[in-house]
Design a protein around this motif. Sequence first.
Motif, mmCIF file in Angstrom:
data_model
loop_
_atom_site.group_PDB
_atom_site.id
_atom_site.type_symbol
_atom_site.label_atom_id
_atom_site.label_comp_id
_atom_site.label_asym_id
_atom_site.label_seq_id
_atom_site.Cartn_x
_atom_site.Cartn_y
_atom_site.Cartn_z
ATOM 1 N N GLN A 109 28.482 33.514 -73.737
ATOM 2 C CA GLN A 109 28.463 34.790 -74.455
ATOM 3 C C GLN A 109 29.206 35.861 -73.655
ATOM 4 O OE1 GLN A 109 24.556 36.354 -75.444
ATOM 5 N NE2 GLN A 109 25.366 37.024 -77.417
ATOM 6 N N ASP A 110 29.027 35.884 -72.353
ATOM 7 C CA ASP A 110 29.740 36.837 -71.499
ATOM 8 C C ASP A 110 31.256 36.626 -71.584
ATOM 9 O OD1 ASP A 110 27.354 37.963 -70.685
ATOM 10 O OD2 ASP A 110 27.358 36.976 -68.707
ATOM 11 N N ALA A 111 31.669 35.378 -71.835
ATOM 12 C CA ALA A 111 33.090 35.060 -71.954
ATOM 13 C C ALA A 111 33.624 35.345 -73.352
ATOM 14 C CB ALA A 111 33.330 33.600 -71.585
ATOM 15 N N GLY A 112 32.750 35.796 -74.262
ATOM 16 C CA GLY A 112 33.204 36.157 -75.602
ATOM 17 C C GLY A 112 32.752 35.220 -76.701
ATOM 18 N N CYS A 113 31.995 34.185 -76.366
ATOM 19 C CA CYS A 113 31.520 33.242 -77.384
ATOM 20 C C CYS A 113 30.617 33.970 -78.377
ATOM 21 C CB CYS A 113 30.757 32.101 -76.734
ATOM 22 S SG CYS A 113 30.050 30.926 -77.911
ATOM 23 N N ASP A 114 30.960 33.846 -79.648
ATOM 24 C CA ASP A 114 30.147 34.450 -80.698
ATOM 25 C C ASP A 114 29.670 33.405 -81.709
ATOM 26 O OD1 ASP A 114 32.565 33.884 -81.842
ATOM 27 O OD2 ASP A 114 32.904 35.875 -82.658
ATOM 28 N N SER A 115 29.773 32.134 -81.309
ATOM 29 C CA SER A 115 29.359 31.044 -82.177
ATOM 30 C C SER A 115 27.838 30.948 -82.197
ATOM 31 C CB SER A 115 29.946 29.718 -81.701
ATOM 32 O OG SER A 115 29.365 28.643 -82.402
ATOM 33 N N LYS A 116 27.259 31.264 -83.331
ATOM 34 C CA LYS A 116 25.803 31.194 -83.461
ATOM 35 C C LYS A 116 25.312 29.774 -83.246
ATOM 36 C CE LYS A 116 25.507 35.187 -86.431
ATOM 37 N NZ LYS A 116 25.140 35.735 -87.726
ATOM 38 N N ILE A 117 26.087 28.800 -83.662
ATOM 39 C CA ILE A 117 25.694 27.396 -83.518
ATOM 40 C C ILE A 117 25.616 27.012 -82.040
ATOM 41 C CG2 ILE A 117 26.411 25.016 -83.966
ATOM 42 C CD1 ILE A 117 27.731 26.106 -86.557
ATOM 43 N N VAL A 118 26.641 27.364 -81.282
ATOM 44 C CA VAL A 118 26.683 27.026 -79.856
ATOM 45 C C VAL A 118 25.569 27.752 -79.103
ATOM 46 C CG1 VAL A 118 28.045 27.251 -77.735
ATOM 47 C CG2 VAL A 118 29.146 26.487 -79.853
ATOM 48 N N LEU A 119 25.461 29.047 -79.318
ATOM 49 C CA LEU A 119 24.464 29.837 -78.582
ATOM 50 C C LEU A 119 23.038 29.429 -78.942
ATOM 51 C CD1 LEU A 119 26.211 33.318 -78.756
ATOM 52 C CD2 LEU A 119 26.228 31.671 -76.859
ATOM 53 N N ALA A 120 22.789 29.175 -80.215
ATOM 54 C CA ALA A 120 21.446 28.746 -80.632
ATOM 55 C C ALA A 120 21.111 27.382 -80.037
ATOM 56 C CB ALA A 120 21.346 28.705 -82.151
ATOM 57 N N HIS A 121 22.087 26.497 -79.988
ATOM 58 C CA HIS A 121 21.834 25.183 -79.410
ATOM 59 C C HIS A 121 21.461 25.319 -77.932
ATOM 60 C CE1 HIS A 121 22.041 20.899 -78.716
ATOM 61 N NE2 HIS A 121 22.748 21.176 -77.632
ATOM 62 N N CYS A 122 22.223 26.121 -77.197
ATOM 63 C CA CYS A 122 21.959 26.289 -75.765
ATOM 64 C C CYS A 122 20.611 26.948 -75.507
ATOM 65 C CB CYS A 122 23.061 27.132 -75.121
ATOM 66 S SG CYS A 122 24.647 26.305 -75.004
ATOM 67 N N ARG A 123 20.223 27.839 -76.372
ATOM 68 C CA ARG A 123 18.958 28.557 -76.174
ATOM 69 C C ARG A 123 17.776 27.874 -76.851
ATOM 70 N NH1 ARG A 123 22.321 33.892 -76.924
ATOM 71 N NH2 ARG A 123 22.718 34.351 -74.730
ATOM 72 N N GLY A 124 18.058 26.816 -77.592
ATOM 73 C CA GLY A 124 17.006 26.098 -78.304
ATOM 74 C C GLY A 124 16.148 25.278 -77.360
ATOM 75 N N PRO A 125 15.028 24.796 -77.876
ATOM 76 C CA PRO A 125 14.065 24.086 -77.035
ATOM 77 C C PRO A 125 14.513 22.698 -76.603
ATOM 78 C CG PRO A 125 13.374 24.003 -79.311
ATOM 79 C CD PRO A 125 14.580 24.915 -79.252
ATOM 80 N N GLY A 126 15.552 22.168 -77.232
ATOM 81 C CA GLY A 126 16.000 20.827 -76.860
ATOM 82 C C GLY A 126 15.214 19.764 -77.607
ATOM 83 N N PRO A 127 15.043 18.621 -77.052
ATOM 84 C CA PRO A 127 15.379 18.302 -75.678
ATOM 85 C C PRO A 127 16.889 18.180 -75.493
ATOM 86 C CG PRO A 127 14.703 16.312 -76.799
ATOM 87 C CD PRO A 127 14.528 17.454 -77.768
#
Length: 80
Positions: free
Chosen positions: A47-65
């Motif tokens: 996100q700091d690099a400019g990523c605004d992809s909700k899919i990518v960010l939600a996946h990274c912040r999601g519970p996983g596994p």
Amino acid sequence: MRDIFGDLFNPAALSPEWITDTAVALSREMYHSRDFSAMPILADALQDAGCDSKIVLAHCRGPGPHVRGCWVVDLVLGKS
């Protein structure tokens, strides 16, 4: 399965400018250690690099596994 393949009906991609040294270092460490607890930190780095992809960010912040072969980590490392 979704951690490895993502959403097959709504695929995401990473822009090259989002793949910073920080994102690569975090991804490499998670890949080699198989400890994916830093996924939310990777989301912040992207996100700091400019990523605004909700899919990518939600996946990274999601519970996983999250596991080795995670599609976001593989994209950052150029493995997919």
